[in-house]
Design a protein around this motif. Structure first.
Motif, short mmCIF file in Angstrom:
data_model
loop_
_atom_site.label_atom_id
_atom_site.label_comp_id
_atom_site.label_asym_id
_atom_site.label_seq_id
_atom_site.Cartn_x
_atom_site.Cartn_y
_atom_site.Cartn_z
N VAL A 1 0.82 -1.37 -0.27
CA VAL A 1 -0.08 0.03 -0.02
C VAL A 1 0.78 1.44 0.21
N ALA A 2 0.79 2.12 -1.14
CA ALA A 2 1.55 3.43 -0.99
C ALA A 2 0.81 4.26 -0.61
N GLN A 3 1.37 4.88 0.72
CA GLN A 3 0.30 5.74 1.45
C GLN A 3 1.32 7.72 0.72
N GLY A 4 1.13 8.01 0.18
CA GLY A 4 1.56 9.48 0.66
C GLY A 4 1.04 10.81 1.33
N SER A 5 2.13 11.88 1.74
CA SER A 5 2.26 12.85 2.41
C SER A 5 0.72 13.08 2.68
N GLU A 6 -0.14 12.84 1.65
CA GLU A 6 -1.68 13.74 1.31
C GLU A 6 -2.14 12.53 2.80
#
Length: 120
Positions: free
Chosen positions: A82-87
């Motif tokens: 799961v790629a979790q960005g700063s957003e």
């Protein structure tokens, strides 16, 4: 924080000997109960822990907040990333969600792990 309420209600301060089980104890329950999917954030289980999960055919899913974490998760043998960005609440030296996900999509095309992205 709750002391004024306890004082008003005449409730004694609770004695907490242990807040939670260790990670190994929690993982033991997951394996013992054969939970079908194990997802995790903040770190990667050891090789021995991953092998125990795989022996029970438990699907593993790890969260990556950087490209380097995604590479480490893939090397550890997770089934999904799961790629979790700063957003989505990432802090520190995190990459921009859109840019990270585009890079990961290109990177994983020849990999075994699948990738999902999350934002707000």
């Amino acid at each position: 924080m709750t002391r004024p309420f306890r004082d008003t209600l005449g409730i004694e301060e609770p004695v907490i000997e242990r807040i939670q089980e260790s990670f190994d104890e929690q993982l033991h329950v997951i394996i013992e109960e054969r939970v079908p999917v194990f997802s995790f954030t903040f770190g990667i289980p050891t090789q021995a822990q991953m092998e125990k999960l795989k022996e029970q055919h438990i699907i593993t899913s790890g969260t990556a907040t950087t490209v380097q974490e995604a590479i480490q998760l893939e090397a550890a043998g997770v089934d999904t990333i799961v790629a979790q960005g700063s957003e989505a609440g990432g802090t520190g030296e995190r990459l921009n969600h859109t840019r990270t996900c585009r890079w990961l999509e290109r990177w994983h095309s020849s990999r075994k792990s699948s990738i999902t992205s999350t934002s707000l």
